[in-house]
Design an enzyme around this catalytic site. Structure first.
Site, PDB file in Angstrom:
ATOM      1  N   CYS A  96      48.933  43.678  11.231  1.00  0.00           N
ATOM      2  CA  CYS A  96      48.141  42.761  12.047  1.00  0.00           C
ATOM      3  C   CYS A  96      46.909  42.201  11.342  1.00  0.00           C
ATOM      4  CB  CYS A  96      47.699  43.473  13.326  1.00  0.00           C
ATOM      5  SG  CYS A  96      46.673  44.937  13.017  1.00  0.00           S
ATOM      6  N   GLU A 134      55.349  43.587  17.901  1.00  0.00           N
ATOM      7  CA  GLU A 134      53.983  43.722  18.439  1.00  0.00           C
ATOM      8  C   GLU A 134      52.959  43.332  17.382  1.00  0.00           C
ATOM      9  OE1 GLU A 134      50.546  46.886  18.773  1.00  0.00           O
ATOM     10  OE2 GLU A 134      51.988  46.393  17.198  1.00  0.00           O
ATOM     11  N   ARG A 178      43.531  47.988  25.432  1.00  0.00           N
ATOM     12  CA  ARG A 178      44.143  47.640  24.149  1.00  0.00           C
ATOM     13  C   ARG A 178      45.082  46.457  24.370  1.00  0.00           C
ATOM     14  NH1 ARG A 178      44.683  50.735  19.598  1.00  0.00           N
ATOM     15  NH2 ARG A 178      46.285  50.117  18.088  1.00  0.00           N
TER      16      ARG A 178
END
Length: 449
Positions: A96, A134, A178
Site C-alpha cells: 500500500c 485490499e 481502520r
C-alpha cells in the site's frame, strides 16, 4: 444464560462450512490475514506468495505442516510463471505504500505500485472465478483516482465484473478504526457475476475493555449527556469524526500544543505554569495559523505581534516559557517546542480510555498511542481533564499497545502464534488485514460462487 453471539463464537466456523468448499491462492500473504477467514469458510489454500522472510516464518509456523506439504510457495510475485490451475479465488493485500502519504504518493512510479500489473497478469492467466484485493484508502482518494480507475478498467478488460468499497474494520466487530479499499471481481461468464453486494455492518460492537486483557476488569461507564455549549462553547468543530459524539465527552485524550479540544492535554497542563503563561500559550495556539501572520500552516509569532494581542505582555515572560521548554525561538519569533501533531508530548500522542469503542489505525511504523488501565467519568470537561491527569497520567495508569493487543485488534484468533520479537510482531499486525472484515466480505462472495 449465554447470548446468541456467545454461542456462535463457541462454534468454530470450520464446523459450519464444509472443508475444501473452494480453493484459493494467497498473494502478498503476509502473516495470513486473508488465509484465516478463508479457511474458516471452507477454503483450501493451493499456494502463497510472499518475499518478507520474517512474515514467511510466521506464516509457515501457523499454517504449514505435513497435512499440506503439497502447498506451493510461489515466492516473488514478479517472478511467478507457473501457477495453480482451476483456482476458485485469488486474494491479497497488495503493498500500500505507493498510495499513502507515508509512501510519498508515488503510485506507479514506485516499484511496489507496479506490482498491481503482476496481479493483473496472474489473474488474467489463471482466470479464477473471483478475486478479493485490499489496499489503503488513499488508493481511491482524489489524488490517486485516475490510477485507481485505470486499475479497475484493467480488471474489467480481462473478463471481470468489478466492485469496490471503502470498508472500516470497526463496522465488522473489532474496536479499531481502520479504513481500507476492498476490490472484488467475479468472472463475467458466471451466472451471478453482477449480483455481488458488499456486506452491511454487523450489529454487535466491542469496546477496548472487551478484548484487552489488562483492562477487562474495568466496568462500563454510563456517560453523561452534555450540550454543545458546554463541550464546544456552542460551536461544534467540523473536524470531529464518527467516533466523537457531539453530546458526550471523548473516550480519549490527545497530547498536543496545536489543538484545543475538551480532551486535549497541553504541555502547560503537565508542568507548573501561571495563569498568565497559560494565556500566552493559548494566544499563540489560536493565532499561529492565521494567514495574516504568514503562509505556513503554523507560523512563529514575534514579540511585537504578541504584544498587540496581549497588551500587558513582557518579553521576559516569553523567555520564561522558553526556559520551561514550552516555547522555542525561530528567527526572533516564538513557536511551540511541540510543533508536530503526531509527535505528541513526552512521547505520548493519545491515551484511549477502556470504555472507548475504537483505537486509531494500527500501522507498521507504530504510533504513540496508549491505553488507560483505569476508567474515569465526569459531568463536565474541566473535571474530566482534572481526573485524567490525577488518576491516569500522573500515576502512569496507562499501557503501551502490545503485539498481543494488536493481534486482538485485528481479529486474529487466540491460537495464532506471533513472531517472538515484539517489534517485528507489531509491525506485521500493522501491515495485516483485519480478519472480521475479510470474513464478512468473503461470506457474501461464496454464497454466489
Amino acid at each position: 444464560m449465554k447470548t446468541l453471539k456467545e454461542k456462535q463464537i463457541e462454534i468454530p466456523l470450520q464446523n459450519l462450512y464444509p472443508k475444501n468448499k473452494f480453493s484459493f491462492v494467497d498473494l502478498f500473504s503476509g502473516i495470513g490475514g486473508f488465509r484465516i477467514p478463508l479457511e474458516e469458510l471452507g477454503g483450501k489454500c493451493l499456494a502463497y506468495s510472499e518475499i518478507d522472510q520474517q512474515a514467511i516464518k510466521v506464516y509457515r509456523q501457523n499454517f504449514l505442516n505435513y497435512l499440506n506439504d503439497d502447498e506451493i510457495e510461489l515466492g516473488d510475485i514478479t517472478k511467478i510463471d507457473s501457477f495453480p490451475s482451476n483456482v476458485d479465488l485469488i486474494v491479497g493485500g497488495v503493498p500500500c505504500q505507493p498510495w499513502s502519504v507515508a509512501g510519498k504518493l508515488k503510485g506507479f512510479d514506485d516499484p511496489r505500485g507496479k506490482l498491481w500489473f503482476d496481479v493483473i497478469r496472474l489473474v488474467n492467466k489463471s482466470q479464477p472465478k473471483a478475486f478479493i484485493f485490499e489496499n489503503v484508502r488513499g488508493l481511491a482518494s482524489p489524488t490517486n483516482r485516475e490510477s485507481f480507475e485505470y486499475l479497475l478498467k484493467q480488471f474489467e478488460s480481462i473478463n471481470y465484473c468489478v466492485k469496490w468499497k471503502l470498508i472500516n474494520s470497526y463496522d465488522f466487530g473489532v474496536p479499531q478504526s481502520r479504513e481500507r479499499v476492498f476490490i472484488v471481481g467475479i468472472r463475467n461468464d458466471l451466472e451471478n457475476a453482477l449480483e455481488y453486494q458488499f456486506p452491511e455492518p454487523v450489529k454487535y460492537k466491542q469496546k477496548l475493555s472487551d478484548i484487552i486483557d489488562e483492562i477487562k476488569h474495568c466496568q462500563p461507564i454510563k456517560k453523561v449527556k452534555l450540550s454543545s455549549d458546554i463541550l464546544f462553547n456552542g460551536q461544534i468543530p467540523p473536524s470531529r469524526n464518527r467516533f466523537q459524539k457531539d453530546d458526550e465527552l471523548n473516550d480519549f485524550f490527545i497530547f498536543s500544543d496545536l489543538r484545543n479540544g475538551h480532551t486535549t492535554i497541553h504541555s502547560w497542563d503537565l508542568i507548573k505554569t501561571t495563569e498568565k503563561e497559560r494565556l500566552i500559550c493559548l494566544t499563540i495556539l489560536k493565532n499561529r495559523r492565521k494567514k495574516i501572520y504568514g503562509g505556513k500552516d503554523g507560523n512563529p509569532l514575534s514579540y511585537e505581534i504578541l504584544k498587540e494581542l496581549i497588551p500587558t505582555l513582557k518579553e521576559e515572560e516569553l523567555r520564561i516559557l522558553v526556559d520551561k521548554n514550552i516555547l522555542k525561538i525561530i528567527d526572533n519569533k516564538y513557536e511551540f517546542v511541540n510543533s508536530k501533531n503526531s509527535s505528541g508530548i513526552n512521547n505520548i500522542y493519545r491515551i484511549f480510555l477502556p470504555n472507548s469503542e475504537m483505537i486509531c489505525t494500527l500501522t507498521a511504523t507504530g504510533t504513540k498511542d496508549f491505553i488507560a488501565t483505569v476508567s474515569i467519568s465526569a459531568d463536565n470537561p474541566q473535571e474530566y481533564k482534572k481526573l485524567f491527569l490525577e488518576k491516569i497520567y500522573k500515576p502512569r495508569k496507562f499501557k503501551p499497545i502490545t503485539a498481543i493487543d494488536c493481534s486482538k485488534l485485528q481479529g486474529f484468533p487466540d491460537w495464532f502464534k506471533l513472531h517472538e520479537n515484539e517489534s517485528i510482531a507489531k509491525k506485521q499486525f500493522g501491515n495485516a488485514v483485519s480478519i472480521p472484515a475479510v470474513l464478512e466480505i468473503t461470506k457474501q462472495l461464496i454464497k454466489l460462487l
